[in-house]
Motif scaffolding. Structure first.
Motif, PDB file in Angstrom:
ATOM      1  N   GLU A   1       9.030  61.865  45.048  1.00 54.65           N
ATOM      2  CA  GLU A   1       8.168  61.954  43.872  1.00 54.65           C
ATOM      3  C   GLU A   1       7.881  60.582  43.284  1.00 54.65           C
ATOM      4  O   GLU A   1       8.610  59.619  43.545  1.00 54.65           O
ATOM      5  N   THR A   2       6.872  60.543  42.456  1.00 54.99           N
ATOM      6  CA  THR A   2       6.664  59.312  41.696  1.00 54.99           C
ATOM      7  C   THR A   2       7.570  59.372  40.470  1.00 54.99           C
ATOM      8  O   THR A   2       7.964  60.454  40.013  1.00 54.99           O
ATOM      9  N   ASP A   3       7.885  58.206  39.954  1.00 58.81           N
ATOM     10  CA  ASP A   3       8.664  58.109  38.720  1.00 58.81           C
ATOM     11  C   ASP A   3       7.941  58.875  37.614  1.00 58.81           C
ATOM     12  O   ASP A   3       8.558  59.560  36.792  1.00 58.81           O
ATOM     13  N   GLU A   4       6.622  58.790  37.658  1.00 57.29           N
ATOM     14  CA  GLU A   4       5.810  59.448  36.632  1.00 57.29           C
ATOM     15  C   GLU A   4       6.055  60.964  36.616  1.00 57.29           C
ATOM     16  O   GLU A   4       6.266  61.567  35.556  1.00 57.29           O
ATOM     17  N   MET A   5       6.045  61.566  37.809  1.00 56.91           N
ATOM     18  CA  MET A   5       6.227  63.025  37.894  1.00 56.91           C
ATOM     19  C   MET A   5       7.676  63.421  37.582  1.00 56.91           C
ATOM     20  O   MET A   5       7.930  64.405  36.892  1.00 56.91           O
ATOM     21  N   ASN A   6       8.611  62.664  38.155  1.00 57.38           N
ATOM     22  CA  ASN A   6      10.021  63.020  38.024  1.00 57.38           C
ATOM     23  C   ASN A   6      10.525  62.818  36.592  1.00 57.38           C
ATOM     24  O   ASN A   6      11.408  63.532  36.141  1.00 57.38           O
ATOM     25  N   PHE A   7       9.917  61.824  35.884  1.00 58.20           N
ATOM     26  CA  PHE A   7      10.412  61.502  34.536  1.00 58.20           C
ATOM     27  C   PHE A   7       9.326  61.518  33.454  1.00 58.20           C
ATOM     28  O   PHE A   7       9.373  62.320  32.526  1.00 58.20           O
ATOM     29  N   GLU A   8       8.356  60.611  33.606  1.00 57.28           N
ATOM     30  CA  GLU A   8       7.419  60.354  32.496  1.00 57.28           C
ATOM     31  C   GLU A   8       6.715  61.610  31.991  1.00 57.28           C
ATOM     32  O   GLU A   8       6.714  61.903  30.797  1.00 57.28           O
ATOM     33  N   LEU A   9       6.121  62.364  32.942  1.00 56.83           N
ATOM     34  CA  LEU A   9       5.349  63.532  32.514  1.00 56.83           C
ATOM     35  C   LEU A   9       6.248  64.655  32.008  1.00 56.83           C
ATOM     36  O   LEU A   9       5.786  65.619  31.407  1.00 56.83           O
ATOM     37  N   LEU A  10       7.549  64.516  32.253  1.00 59.70           N
ATOM     38  CA  LEU A  10       8.503  65.499  31.733  1.00 59.70           C
ATOM     39  C   LEU A  10       9.112  65.001  30.420  1.00 59.70           C
ATOM     40  O   LEU A  10      10.227  65.401  30.050  1.00 59.70           O
ATOM     41  N   ASN A  11       8.375  64.096  29.783  1.00 51.38           N
ATOM     42  CA  ASN A  11       8.804  63.626  28.457  1.00 51.38           C
ATOM     43  C   ASN A  11      10.062  62.756  28.514  1.00 51.38           C
ATOM     44  O   ASN A  11      10.868  62.773  27.602  1.00 51.38           O
ATOM     45  N   ILE A  12      10.207  62.035  29.645  1.00 51.74           N
ATOM     46  CA  ILE A  12      11.339  61.104  29.747  1.00 51.74           C
ATOM     47  C   ILE A  12      10.765  59.709  30.031  1.00 51.74           C
ATOM     48  O   ILE A  12      10.699  59.274  31.182  1.00 51.74           O
ATOM     49  N   PRO A  13      10.308  59.021  29.008  1.00 55.00           N
ATOM     50  CA  PRO A  13       9.747  57.691  29.243  1.00 55.00           C
ATOM     51  C   PRO A  13      10.818  56.703  29.718  1.00 55.00           C
ATOM     52  O   PRO A  13      12.021  56.986  29.620  1.00 55.00           O
ATOM     53  N   ALA A  14      10.358  55.559  30.229  1.00 62.35           N
ATOM     54  CA  ALA A  14      11.267  54.589  30.859  1.00 62.35           C
ATOM     55  C   ALA A  14      12.418  54.178  29.945  1.00 62.35           C
ATOM     56  O   ALA A  14      13.547  54.019  30.395  1.00 62.35           O
ATOM     57  N   HIS A  15      12.157  54.055  28.670  1.00 61.25           N
ATOM     58  CA  HIS A  15      13.202  53.554  27.760  1.00 61.25           C
ATOM     59  C   HIS A  15      14.155  54.651  27.293  1.00 61.25           C
ATOM     60  O   HIS A  15      15.147  54.392  26.647  1.00 61.25           O
ATOM     61  N   HIS A  16      13.829  55.912  27.647  1.00 59.80           N
ATOM     62  CA  HIS A  16      14.544  57.040  27.055  1.00 59.80           C
ATOM     63  C   HIS A  16      15.992  57.143  27.566  1.00 59.80           C
ATOM     64  O   HIS A  16      16.226  57.128  28.773  1.00 59.80           O
ATOM     65  N   PRO A  17      16.950  57.251  26.662  1.00 60.46           N
ATOM     66  CA  PRO A  17      18.353  57.323  27.111  1.00 60.46           C
ATOM     67  C   PRO A  17      18.644  58.539  27.993  1.00 60.46           C
ATOM     68  O   PRO A  17      19.612  58.539  28.763  1.00 60.46           O
ATOM     69  N   ALA A  18      17.782  59.575  27.912  1.00 61.65           N
ATOM     70  CA  ALA A  18      18.016  60.773  28.737  1.00 61.65           C
ATOM     71  C   ALA A  18      17.949  60.443  30.230  1.00 61.65           C
ATOM     72  O   ALA A  18      18.441  61.218  31.055  1.00 61.65           O
ATOM     73  N   ARG A  19      17.360  59.310  30.596  1.00 64.28           N
ATOM     74  CA  ARG A  19      17.311  58.949  32.023  1.00 64.28           C
ATOM     75  C   ARG A  19      18.715  58.814  32.608  1.00 64.28           C
ATOM     76  O   ARG A  19      18.917  58.946  33.803  1.00 64.28           O
ATOM     77  N   ASP A  20      19.653  58.544  31.728  1.00 64.16           N
ATOM     78  CA  ASP A  20      21.040  58.429  32.176  1.00 64.16           C
ATOM     79  C   ASP A  20      21.565  59.736  32.752  1.00 64.16           C
ATOM     80  O   ASP A  20      22.559  59.754  33.472  1.00 64.16           O
ATOM     81  N   MET A  21      20.906  60.860  32.423  1.00 65.16           N
ATOM     82  CA  MET A  21      21.370  62.155  32.942  1.00 65.16           C
ATOM     83  C   MET A  21      21.104  62.280  34.432  1.00 65.16           C
ATOM     84  O   MET A  21      21.657  63.151  35.088  1.00 65.16           O
ATOM     85  N   TRP A  22      20.193  61.450  34.958  1.00 64.25           N
ATOM     86  CA  TRP A  22      19.839  61.569  36.371  1.00 64.25           C
ATOM     87  C   TRP A  22      19.993  60.226  37.080  1.00 64.25           C
ATOM     88  O   TRP A  22      19.137  59.342  36.942  1.00 64.25           O
ATOM     89  N   ASP A  23      21.075  60.083  37.829  1.00 61.31           N
ATOM     90  CA  ASP A  23      21.272  58.863  38.620  1.00 61.31           C
ATOM     91  C   ASP A  23      20.361  58.965  39.834  1.00 61.31           C
ATOM     92  O   ASP A  23      20.479  59.900  40.616  1.00 61.31           O
ATOM     93  N   THR A  24      19.482  57.982  39.960  1.00 61.51           N
ATOM     94  CA  THR A  24      18.341  58.170  40.853  1.00 61.51           C
ATOM     95  C   THR A  24      18.405  57.309  42.114  1.00 61.51           C
ATOM     96  O   THR A  24      18.826  56.168  42.066  1.00 61.51           O
ATOM     97  N   PHE A  25      17.976  57.916  43.234  1.00 58.92           N
ATOM     98  CA  PHE A  25      17.735  57.133  44.453  1.00 58.92           C
ATOM     99  C   PHE A  25      16.308  56.611  44.398  1.00 58.92           C
ATOM    100  O   PHE A  25      15.350  57.399  44.351  1.00 58.92           O
ATOM    101  N   HIS A  26      16.172  55.299  44.412  1.00 59.44           N
ATOM    102  CA  HIS A  26      14.825  54.710  44.422  1.00 59.44           C
ATOM    103  C   HIS A  26      14.465  54.358  45.855  1.00 59.44           C
ATOM    104  O   HIS A  26      15.328  54.017  46.657  1.00 59.44           O
ATOM    105  N   THR A  27      13.182  54.432  46.189  1.00 54.05           N
ATOM    106  CA  THR A  27      12.758  54.017  47.531  1.00 54.05           C
ATOM    107  C   THR A  27      12.348  52.545  47.462  1.00 54.05           C
ATOM    108  O   THR A  27      12.329  51.948  46.385  1.00 54.05           O
ATOM    109  N   THR A  28      11.992  51.989  48.620  1.00 56.55           N
ATOM    110  CA  THR A  28      11.589  50.579  48.621  1.00 56.55           C
ATOM    111  C   THR A  28      10.191  50.409  48.022  1.00 56.55           C
ATOM    112  O   THR A  28       9.775  49.302  47.715  1.00 56.55           O
ATOM    113  N   THR A  29       9.479  51.522  47.861  1.00 57.08           N
ATOM    114  CA  THR A  29       8.177  51.446  47.192  1.00 57.08           C
ATOM    115  C   THR A  29       8.403  51.593  45.689  1.00 57.08           C
ATOM    116  O   THR A  29       8.947  52.611  45.253  1.00 57.08           O
ATOM    117  N   PRO A  30       8.006  50.583  44.901  1.00 54.94           N
ATOM    118  CA  PRO A  30       8.257  50.676  43.463  1.00 54.94           C
ATOM    119  C   PRO A  30       7.623  51.927  42.866  1.00 54.94           C
ATOM    120  O   PRO A  30       6.500  52.303  43.236  1.00 54.94           O
TER     121      PRO A  30
END
Ligand code: FA5
Length: 347
Positions: free
Chosen positions: A138-167
């Motif tokens: 997924e894109t970061d946008e779909m997995n987080f942003e559009l679900l009301n979890i912006p980049a700065h949001h502390p709720a991101r800590d709830m999901w430890d994420t595997f990132h791909t080599t594509t930003p």
């Protein structure tokens, strides 16, 4: 040399008699050599035709040929009979008992996660939910942003994420991005109600333990309509638990927090092992957690194309592996992808 016609009838009788006593193929072959083979008695006689007066040769030739024809026919008949006997005997002696059971071939079975997912599909289908599959990457946008979890949001800590080599591209940490896909695909610009479940694999960069794997299934559920209330969510989930775990099992809802639902809740089912009295499995609480859920956040509805002043909906997310653990008392979630047949064959 004596007259070749001498004793022909007697000889014929002896030969036929003898043939009747030959019981193996070899014996019949020897008989053939003795009487009608290249050097056989009757062959030799027929060669002696020159010793007879010229006028008697034709009669003798005819006679000896008739005798040879009789013997050849008798030989063929005997040979056939003996061979049939031999075949019957071979079949009987070398008999294979085909009724003995053969060696069993190992047959694969369905993985317990697959069986449980299918159980889910059947239950949710009866309640009017269709299966919708969305992507694992997924894109970061779909997995987080559009679900009301912006980049700065502390709720991101709830999901430890595997990132791909594509930003900006991640392995989905939950099936919730499917909510956005489903709304955009089925909502027809926010004009149509939706009832879907979204099963699939999720990935989290977390410490592997008896309770947590780095990959696991989730089944997301989404229902959107004009008059969907919290009571609908509670009733639907309670009905699912009743069908999945048995009508006698109680459920309870605890308040919780997810950025994409408001209000948010966790769902517990009465402990399947102790029936609510308290045991090791339920950590003496009497309850087991089965899902996270809540009313869809207005921001999420809007991101899916719906006007939240007109439409409302609920969503939930369940983990089938943890549910199988509950149902069968599996103590370690790592067994699921451990490729150990001793575990898998128990289901
Ligand atoms: C979520 O992932 C939310 N997206 C669920 C949700 C959906 C809430 C829609 C509200 C509305 P959570 O992180 O609690 O929530 O995971 C949901 C379920 O996934 C858990 O209850 C658990 O069964 C399963 N799960 C989570 N992490 C793991 C893990 N590491 N291993 C196995 N199962 C896991």
């Amino acid at each position: 040399m004596h007259d070749p016609r001498q004793n022909l009838d007697t000889l014929l009788e002896i030969a036929l008699n003898e043939l009747g006593q030959q019981v193996t193929s070899d014996e019949v072959e020897n008989w053939e050599r003795k009487y009608i083979g290249k050097t056989g008695i009757f062959t030799q006689r027929s060669r002696m035709v020159g010793q007879l007066p010229a006028e008697e040769r034709a009669a003798f030739g005819k006679r000896i040929n008739d005798i040879k024809a009789t013997l050849l026919q008798a030989y063929a008949d005997r040979e056939k009979l003996v061979k049939e006997h031999e075949l019957a005997r071979d079949l009987e002696q070398g008999q294979i008992d085909v009724t003995l059971p053969g060696r069993a071939h190992p047959v694969g079975g369905l993985h317990p996660s697959t069986t449980t997912l299918r159980e889910f599909y059947a239950i949710w289908a009866e309640m009017g939910f269709q299966v919708y599959r969305s992507r694992d990457v997924e894109t970061d946008e779909m997995n987080f942003e559009l679900l009301n979890i912006p980049a700065h949001h502390p709720a991101r800590d709830m999901w430890d994420t595997f990132h791909t080599t594509t930003p900006g591209v991640v392995l989905r940490t939950h099936t919730s991005p499917g909510q956005i896909h489903a709304m955009r695909e089925f909502g027809e610009g926010g004009t149509q109600p939706i009832r879907v479940i979204l099963p699939g694999m999720c990935y989290r960069y977390e410490q592997v333990s008896v309770r947590s794997e780095i990959q696991f299934h989730q089944v997301e559920g989404v229902a959107i309509g004009k008059h969907i209330h919290l009571t609908d969510l509670k009733g639907t989930i309670a009905e699912f638990a009743r069908r999945m775990f048995g009508a006698d099992k109680d459920v309870r809802f605890r308040s919780s927090y997810f950025p994409f639902t408001e209000p948010s809740m966790e769902v517990d089912v009465e402990c399947l092992l102790c029936g609510g009295k308290g045991c090791q499995m339920c950590k003496y609480s009497g309850w087991l957690e089965i899902a996270g859920c809540g009313m869809m956040h207005p921001v999420v509805l809007r991101n899916g194309g719906y006007d939240p002043s007109e439409w409302s909906g609920f969503a939930f997310g369940m983990g089938p592996e943890r549910m199988i653990n509950l149902k069968y008392g599996v103590k370690d979630i790592r067994y699921y992808w451990g490729n150990d047949l001793r575990f898998l064959e128990q289901f």
